[in-house]
Design an enzyme around this catalytic site. Sequence first.
Site, PDB file in Angstrom:
ATOM      1  N   PRO A   1     -22.256  -9.599 -19.263  1.00 47.01           N
ATOM      2  CA  PRO A   1     -21.408 -10.752 -18.931  1.00 47.01           C
ATOM      3  C   PRO A   1     -21.050 -10.686 -17.462  1.00 47.01           C
ATOM      4  O   PRO A   1     -20.603  -9.638 -16.986  1.00 47.01           O
ATOM      5  CB  PRO A   1     -20.156 -10.543 -19.798  1.00 47.01           C
ATOM      6  CG  PRO A   1     -20.131  -9.083 -20.127  1.00 47.01           C
ATOM      7  CD  PRO A   1     -21.556  -8.607 -20.099  1.00 47.01           C
TER       8      PRO A   1
ATOM      9  N   MET B   1     -19.043 -12.993 -14.512  1.00 46.18           N
ATOM     10  CA  MET B   1     -18.260 -14.166 -14.144  1.00 46.18           C
ATOM     11  C   MET B   1     -18.932 -14.913 -13.012  1.00 46.18           C
ATOM     12  O   MET B   1     -19.353 -14.297 -12.024  1.00 46.18           O
ATOM     13  CB  MET B   1     -16.897 -13.658 -13.677  1.00 46.18           C
ATOM     14  CG  MET B   1     -15.816 -14.690 -13.663  1.00 46.18           C
ATOM     15  SD  MET B   1     -15.153 -14.897 -15.299  1.00 46.18           S
ATOM     16  CE  MET B   1     -13.924 -13.607 -15.294  1.00 46.18           C
TER      17      MET B   1
ATOM     18  N   GLN C   1     -17.824 -13.463 -24.655  1.00 40.77           N
ATOM     19  CA  GLN C   1     -16.887 -12.418 -24.245  1.00 40.77           C
ATOM     20  C   GLN C   1     -15.497 -13.005 -24.013  1.00 40.77           C
ATOM     21  O   GLN C   1     -15.335 -13.967 -23.262  1.00 40.77           O
ATOM     22  CB  GLN C   1     -17.321 -11.696 -22.973  1.00 40.77           C
ATOM     23  CG  GLN C   1     -16.402 -10.479 -22.765  1.00 40.77           C
ATOM     24  CD  GLN C   1     -16.573  -9.773 -21.450  1.00 40.77           C
ATOM     25  OE1 GLN C   1     -16.449 -10.384 -20.400  1.00 40.77           O
ATOM     26  NE2 GLN C   1     -16.847  -8.483 -21.510  1.00 40.77           N
TER      27      GLN C   1
ATOM     28  N   CYS D   1     -12.652  -5.226 -17.141  1.00 41.74           N
ATOM     29  CA  CYS D   1     -12.499  -5.976 -15.889  1.00 41.74           C
ATOM     30  C   CYS D   1     -11.273  -5.486 -15.120  1.00 41.74           C
ATOM     31  O   CYS D   1     -10.179  -5.431 -15.675  1.00 41.74           O
ATOM     32  CB  CYS D   1     -12.376  -7.466 -16.181  1.00 41.74           C
ATOM     33  SG  CYS D   1     -12.110  -8.419 -14.687  1.00 41.74           S
TER      34      CYS D   1
ATOM     35  N   LYS E   1     -16.389  -4.093 -24.847  1.00 42.11           N
ATOM     36  CA  LYS E   1     -17.028  -3.575 -23.627  1.00 42.11           C
ATOM     37  C   LYS E   1     -15.934  -2.905 -22.806  1.00 42.11           C
ATOM     38  O   LYS E   1     -14.911  -3.526 -22.509  1.00 42.11           O
ATOM     39  CB  LYS E   1     -17.678  -4.703 -22.826  1.00 42.11           C
ATOM     40  CG  LYS E   1     -18.311  -4.257 -21.520  1.00 42.11           C
ATOM     41  CD  LYS E   1     -19.208  -5.350 -20.947  1.00 42.11           C
ATOM     42  CE  LYS E   1     -19.845  -4.966 -19.626  1.00 42.11           C
ATOM     43  NZ  LYS E   1     -18.948  -5.165 -18.473  1.00 42.11           N
TER      44      LYS E   1
ATOM     45  N   ASN F   1     -24.065   0.941 -19.837  1.00 45.07           N
ATOM     46  CA  ASN F   1     -24.160  -0.040 -18.753  1.00 45.07           C
ATOM     47  C   ASN F   1     -23.702   0.598 -17.438  1.00 45.07           C
ATOM     48  O   ASN F   1     -22.880   1.500 -17.432  1.00 45.07           O
ATOM     49  CB  ASN F   1     -23.257  -1.243 -19.114  1.00 45.07           C
ATOM     50  CG  ASN F   1     -22.969  -2.154 -17.931  1.00 45.07           C
ATOM     51  OD1 ASN F   1     -21.829  -2.256 -17.466  1.00 45.07           O
ATOM     52  ND2 ASN F   1     -23.986  -2.818 -17.436  1.00 45.07           N
ATOM     53  N   GLY F   2     -24.276   0.087 -16.358  1.00 43.24           N
ATOM     54  CA  GLY F   2     -23.837   0.508 -15.034  1.00 43.24           C
ATOM     55  C   GLY F   2     -24.949   1.177 -14.245  1.00 43.24           C
ATOM     56  O   GLY F   2     -25.445   2.233 -14.642  1.00 43.24           O
ATOM     57  N   GLY F   3     -25.380   0.531 -13.168  1.00 41.51           N
ATOM     58  CA  GLY F   3     -26.300   1.162 -12.233  1.00 41.51           C
ATOM     59  C   GLY F   3     -27.732   1.313 -12.733  1.00 41.51           C
ATOM     60  O   GLY F   3     -28.513   2.031 -12.103  1.00 41.51           O
TER      61      GLY F   3
HETATM   62  C1  LIG Z   1     -20.521 -11.098 -10.353  1.00 44.14           C
HETATM   63  C2  LIG Z   1     -20.095 -10.200 -11.489  1.00 44.14           C
HETATM   64  C3  LIG Z   1     -19.222 -10.680 -12.431  1.00 44.14           C
HETATM   65  C4  LIG Z   1     -18.837  -9.868 -13.516  1.00 44.14           C
HETATM   66  N1  LIG Z   1     -18.054 -10.407 -14.504  1.00 44.14           N
HETATM   67  C5  LIG Z   1     -17.808  -9.683 -15.634  1.00 44.14           C
HETATM   68  C6  LIG Z   1     -17.177 -10.257 -16.774  1.00 44.14           C
HETATM   69  O1  LIG Z   1     -16.828 -11.456 -16.798  1.00 44.14           O
HETATM   70  N2  LIG Z   1     -16.957  -9.459 -17.851  1.00 44.14           N
HETATM   71  C7  LIG Z   1     -17.335  -8.144 -17.869  1.00 44.14           C
HETATM   72  O2  LIG Z   1     -17.145  -7.442 -18.877  1.00 44.14           O
HETATM   73  N3  LIG Z   1     -17.957  -7.572 -16.827  1.00 44.14           N
HETATM   74  C8  LIG Z   1     -18.219  -8.323 -15.722  1.00 44.14           C
HETATM   75  N4  LIG Z   1     -18.934  -7.754 -14.695  1.00 44.14           N
HETATM   76  C9  LIG Z   1     -19.404  -6.370 -14.812  1.00 44.14           C
HETATM   77  C10 LIG Z   1     -20.799  -6.324 -15.449  1.00 44.14           C
HETATM   78  O3  LIG Z   1     -20.773  -6.838 -16.763  1.00 44.14           O
HETATM   79  C11 LIG Z   1     -21.327  -4.883 -15.480  1.00 44.14           C
HETATM   80  O4  LIG Z   1     -20.474  -4.106 -16.279  1.00 44.14           O
HETATM   81  C12 LIG Z   1     -21.395  -4.265 -14.086  1.00 44.14           C
HETATM   82  O5  LIG Z   1     -21.973  -5.154 -13.148  1.00 44.14           O
HETATM   83  C13 LIG Z   1     -22.203  -2.952 -14.114  1.00 44.14           C
HETATM   84  O6  LIG Z   1     -23.520  -3.173 -14.540  1.00 44.14           O
HETATM   85  P1  LIG Z   1     -24.754  -3.257 -13.494  1.00 44.14           P
HETATM   86  O7  LIG Z   1     -24.663  -2.027 -12.633  1.00 44.14           O
HETATM   87  O8  LIG Z   1     -25.982  -3.298 -14.346  1.00 44.14           O
HETATM   88  O9  LIG Z   1     -24.540  -4.503 -12.682  1.00 44.14           O
HETATM   89  C14 LIG Z   1     -19.315  -8.542 -13.609  1.00 44.14           C
HETATM   90  C15 LIG Z   1     -20.204  -8.063 -12.653  1.00 44.14           C
HETATM   91  C16 LIG Z   1     -20.598  -8.880 -11.597  1.00 44.14           C
HETATM   92  C17 LIG Z   1     -21.588  -8.362 -10.580  1.00 44.14           C
END
Ligand SMILES: Cc1cc2nc3c(=O)[nH]c(=O)nc-3n(C[C@H](O)[C@H](O)[C@H](O)COP(=O)(O)O)c2cc1C
Length: 337
Positions: free
Chosen positions: A19, A21, A72, A102, A141, A213-215
Amino acid sequence: MTSYRSEPTPEAWRFSVAPMMDWTDRHCRAFHRLLTRRARLYTEMVTADAVVFGPRERLIGFDAFERPLALQLGGSDPGRLAQAAGIGADFGYDEINLNCGCPSDRVQSGRFGACLMREPALVAECVAAMASAVKIPVTVKCRIGVDEQAPREALFALVEAVERAGAAAVVVHARKAWLEGLSPKDNRTIPPLDYPLVHALKAAHPSLPIAINGGLDDLAAARAQLWFVDGVMLGRAAYQNPELLLGVDPQIFDAPAPLSDPFSAIEAYAPYVERELARGTRLHEMTRHLLGLFAGRPGARLYRRKLAMLATRPGAGLAVLREAVGAVAREALAETA
Ligand SMILES: Cc1cc2nc3c(=O)[nH]c(=O)nc-3n(C[C@H](O)[C@H](O)[C@H](O)COP(=O)(O)O)c2cc1C
């Protein structure tokens, strides 16, 4: 929890797009769904209050072909979350996910998002209320902790509480959120990742589907995680380089790729774009999600520039998209000539 659930298999969480935003809106998801039939998609976070009191169709409306799709929610009032979950289920979502990750100030002042890592009992109450309101899976999450919390205690306490309360799966963003002094953006890069902790969490919860999740930057990294956990969730890598999603069905699910390359992805998206333009959606609202598509290919810069400049103009239509794609196609031809 005693409520009946139409339980998907753990494979439901094998691969998902996070998810995000302002990023994973319906136009983005419609595009991602063309690239992978099997990935689970998530909406942006919507507050429970907004779902209950806001313009629902605009906030949580979606096209059936985006499924499997999770809504979500943000919030911490069990009754309100249960109401919002019920509305989400009636809309046809496949899952309701509670945001406990968040870190933004706005979210903290509303006492939800990552600060809920400090309140496992309240989160469990929320999950129990949502799970008894709907038949679809309710999931969480979360982060591995916030601020001074010891991650092992914080994460394990939260997950134990929500599993008992009826959570069907948990997605863990494998880093802390630092609620004091870091922007949401920095909170996605600066706190260090701790994958082994999430692997240990999985070992302690053999029957609860757990996704990490993450990175995770590519599908090789994603596949490597599947030795330890039930699923992977990719955020920025999938959004910024959507071509990656073309590999998901073959490499993660051993299923055929729905399309062969990014050019055919644009062709496949065109009817959607036309339909939306006819409904009054502006071209840019859709094409902004396509900017990363040809990343690394000759012509990609010109493609991005054309889209960024021309798609915002009043009345911009499919011709703009085709012209931008033409820039990449011409460069590709020039390369092979
Ligand atoms: C632009 C942006 C908006 C995000 N908005 C949300 C959100 O609405 N809800 C949420 O649980 N995480 C949000 N996240 C976090 C991501 O869901 C994810 O946990 C985070 O980017 C780490 O994963 P990645 O390293 O694969 O990007 C957002 C991340 C980004 C980059």
